[in-house]
Design a protein around this motif. Structure first.
Motif, mmCIF file in Angstrom:
data_model
loop_
_atom_site.group_PDB
_atom_site.id
_atom_site.type_symbol
_atom_site.label_atom_id
_atom_site.label_comp_id
_atom_site.label_asym_id
_atom_site.label_seq_id
_atom_site.Cartn_x
_atom_site.Cartn_y
_atom_site.Cartn_z
ATOM 1 N N LYS A 1 -4.401 5.436 -11.052
ATOM 2 C CA LYS A 1 -4.241 3.979 -10.995
ATOM 3 C C LYS A 1 -3.524 3.552 -9.719
ATOM 4 N N ALA A 2 -2.405 4.198 -9.402
ATOM 5 C CA ALA A 2 -1.656 3.827 -8.197
ATOM 6 C C ALA A 2 -2.469 4.096 -6.941
ATOM 7 N N SER A 3 -3.256 5.174 -6.934
ATOM 8 C CA SER A 3 -4.083 5.492 -5.770
ATOM 9 C C SER A 3 -5.140 4.416 -5.549
ATOM 10 N N ARG A 4 -5.756 3.965 -6.632
ATOM 11 C CA ARG A 4 -6.753 2.897 -6.520
ATOM 12 C C ARG A 4 -6.117 1.607 -6.011
ATOM 13 N N GLU A 5 -4.951 1.279 -6.550
ATOM 14 C CA GLU A 5 -4.273 0.056 -6.127
ATOM 15 C C GLU A 5 -3.831 0.149 -4.666
ATOM 16 N N SER A 6 -3.366 1.329 -4.274
ATOM 17 C CA SER A 6 -2.975 1.532 -2.876
ATOM 18 C C SER A 6 -4.169 1.333 -1.955
ATOM 19 N N PHE A 7 -5.317 1.870 -2.356
ATOM 20 C CA PHE A 7 -6.535 1.700 -1.557
ATOM 21 C C PHE A 7 -6.860 0.223 -1.386
ATOM 22 N N GLU A 8 -6.770 -0.545 -2.476
ATOM 23 C CA GLU A 8 -7.077 -1.976 -2.413
ATOM 24 C C GLU A 8 -6.074 -2.713 -1.534
ATOM 25 N N ASN A 9 -4.807 -2.317 -1.590
ATOM 26 C CA ASN A 9 -3.793 -2.937 -0.732
ATOM 27 C C ASN A 9 -4.113 -2.707 0.737
ATOM 28 N N PHE A 10 -4.413 -1.470 1.082
ATOM 29 C CA PHE A 10 -4.733 -1.157 2.474
ATOM 30 C C PHE A 10 -6.040 -1.818 2.907
ATOM 31 N N LYS A 11 -6.988 -1.878 1.988
ATOM 32 C CA LYS A 11 -8.268 -2.525 2.292
ATOM 33 C C LYS A 11 -8.063 -4.001 2.609
ATOM 34 N N ALA B 1 -3.453 2.495 7.979
ATOM 35 C CA ALA B 1 -3.995 2.106 6.685
ATOM 36 C C ALA B 1 -5.380 2.713 6.472
ATOM 37 N N VAL B 2 -6.194 2.714 7.518
ATOM 38 C CA VAL B 2 -7.538 3.291 7.419
ATOM 39 C C VAL B 2 -7.462 4.784 7.114
ATOM 40 N N GLN B 3 -6.570 5.474 7.783
ATOM 41 C CA GLN B 3 -6.418 6.907 7.534
ATOM 42 C C GLN B 3 -5.963 7.178 6.105
ATOM 43 N N ARG B 4 -5.073 6.357 5.615
ATOM 44 C CA ARG B 4 -4.605 6.522 4.241
ATOM 45 C C ARG B 4 -5.716 6.200 3.246
ATOM 46 N N MET B 5 -6.551 5.238 3.566
ATOM 47 C CA MET B 5 -7.682 4.904 2.700
ATOM 48 C C MET B 5 -8.641 6.087 2.582
ATOM 49 N N LYS B 6 -8.897 6.747 3.695
ATOM 50 C CA LYS B 6 -9.775 7.918 3.665
ATOM 51 C C LYS B 6 -9.193 9.001 2.772
ATOM 52 N N HIS B 7 -7.897 9.194 2.887
ATOM 53 C CA HIS B 7 -7.228 10.195 2.047
ATOM 54 C C HIS B 7 -7.302 9.801 0.577
ATOM 55 N N LEU B 8 -7.097 8.517 0.297
ATOM 56 C CA LEU B 8 -7.092 8.052 -1.082
ATOM 57 C C LEU B 8 -8.456 8.176 -1.738
ATOM 58 N N GLY C 1 0.816 -1.214 0.000
ATOM 59 C CA GLY C 1 0.000 0.000 0.000
ATOM 60 C C GLY C 1 0.844 1.256 0.000
ATOM 61 N N LEU C 2 1.911 1.258 0.794
ATOM 62 C CA LEU C 2 2.804 2.414 0.847
ATOM 63 C C LEU C 2 3.492 2.648 -0.493
ATOM 64 N N ALA C 3 3.929 1.563 -1.128
ATOM 65 C CA ALA C 3 4.627 1.688 -2.406
ATOM 66 C C ALA C 3 3.715 2.294 -3.464
ATOM 67 N N ASN C 4 2.479 1.836 -3.518
ATOM 68 C CA ASN C 4 1.529 2.409 -4.468
ATOM 69 C C ASN C 4 1.109 3.815 -4.060
ATOM 70 N N PHE C 5 1.058 4.064 -2.763
ATOM 71 C CA PHE C 5 0.666 5.379 -2.246
ATOM 72 C C PHE C 5 1.622 6.458 -2.743
ATOM 73 N N ASN C 6 2.898 6.101 -2.814
ATOM 74 C CA ASN C 6 3.917 7.047 -3.249
ATOM 75 C C ASN C 6 4.363 6.826 -4.680
ATOM 76 N N ASP C 7 3.679 5.938 -5.394
ATOM 77 C CA ASP C 7 4.061 5.673 -6.785
ATOM 78 C C ASP C 7 3.918 6.941 -7.607
ATOM 79 N N ASP C 8 4.741 7.058 -8.649
ATOM 80 C CA ASP C 8 4.780 8.216 -9.546
ATOM 81 C C ASP C 8 5.461 9.411 -8.920
ATOM 82 N N LEU C 9 5.927 9.286 -7.668
ATOM 83 C CA LEU C 9 6.654 10.406 -7.084
ATOM 84 C C LEU C 9 8.083 10.412 -7.603
ATOM 85 N N GLY C 10 8.883 9.450 -7.144
ATOM 86 C CA GLY C 10 10.271 9.441 -7.576
ATOM 87 C C GLY C 10 10.925 10.770 -7.246
#
Length: 266
Positions: A141-151, A166-173, A112-121
């Motif tokens: 796309k990465a935000s959706r995948e991050s949400f599913e990972n945390f879910k 994870a719940v807090q990050r899901m709300k943000h996503l 979830g963290l990796a997808n959360f920060n994907d496209d940053l670099g």
């Protein structure tokens, strides 16, 4: 390549932390020694060096707790080194090999963290921290995948120490993805694609209710239906907006007297 050049390159790479220290003496190392050296490199931010040591540990001692932990540490090292795709692949490998491991919840969290920060670099970090780019302006796309990972983490391991974060990050996503839909609707509005704008805004309202994007989605619907001459739908959206957002900044600033098109508000 001459011996002097080869020696120079070896010293240069070693100085940059790309080669683990004392690796030439590692044949006699125990699993704990490998792990200790790798953790030292990891803690010092020498991620590639740490990865090489963790991989060497697993190759030499493929069984046991050190090898298992090394697999998880490799995923974390790739994540810290700005390689989200490789980090996710390593985490997936750990999950597949050790589905009942005591720390498998962390593997899901790391995905979830990796997808959360994907496209940053590097460039993404610059735009995020310096230029103030909104996450909603990037590919969702990465935000959706991050949400599913945390879910998946929260569903499988509700008592995990990572579940709360994870719940807090899901709300943000959810907010991020909703705002992305509004970004697209805004794009269509600026270019006169009123039907597409109305549909996208309506989708945001339906799929992501009670998010910050709701206010602007309603405003876009009002303006899109007005431009299309569909007064009944325009009035319905306007009524809902005024009821829920009576002090909306959109309503107060959308009828300026400077002659600018309404969408200049953005």
């Amino acid at each position: 390549m001459s011996r002097s050049v080869a020696l120079f390159l070896l010293l240069l790479l070693s100085g940059c932390g790309l080669f683990p220290k004392e690796l030439k003496d590692s044949k006699s190392w125990s699993a704990s020694k490998y792990y200790s050296e790798a953790k030292t490199e990891l803690n010092e931010g020498n991620y590639q060096a740490a990865i090489k040591l963790f991989e060497a540990l697993e190759a030499r001692y493929p069984y046991g707790r050190y090898a298992q932990q090394a697999q998880l540490e490799v995923a974390y090292a790739h994540y810290k080194d700005g390689e989200p795709a490789t980090a996710i692949a390593a985490a997936d490998r750990f999950i597949k090999l050790h589905p009942n491991h005591a720390n498998v919840d962390y593997a899901y969290y790391l995905k979830g963290l990796a997808n959360f920060n994907d496209d940053l670099g590097l460039m993404g970090i610059v735009s995020e921290r310096i230029l103030g780019q909104d996450m909603s302006e990037r590919d969702p796309k990465a935000s959706r995948e991050s949400f599913e990972n945390f879910k998946e983490l929260v569903t499988r391991f509700p008592k995990s120490k990572y579940a709360s974060d994870a719940v807090q990050r899901m709300k943000h996503l959810v907010n991020v993805v909703a705002l992305n839909e509004v970004q697209v609707a805004r794009y269509y509005m600026k270019r006169g694609g009123y039907v597409a704008a109305a549909n996208r805004a309506q989708y945001a309202l339906k799929e992501y209710p009670q998010t910050p994007a709701t206010e602007e989605a309603l405003f876009i619907m009002v303006k899109a239906y007005d431009a299309l001459g569909i007064t009944s739908l325009r009035d319905d959206a306007d009524r809902v907006m005024r009821k829920n957002f009576p002090g909306s900044r959109f309503l107060s600033d959308s009828t300026g007297s400077d002659g600018e098109p309404w969408w200049r508000f953005w």
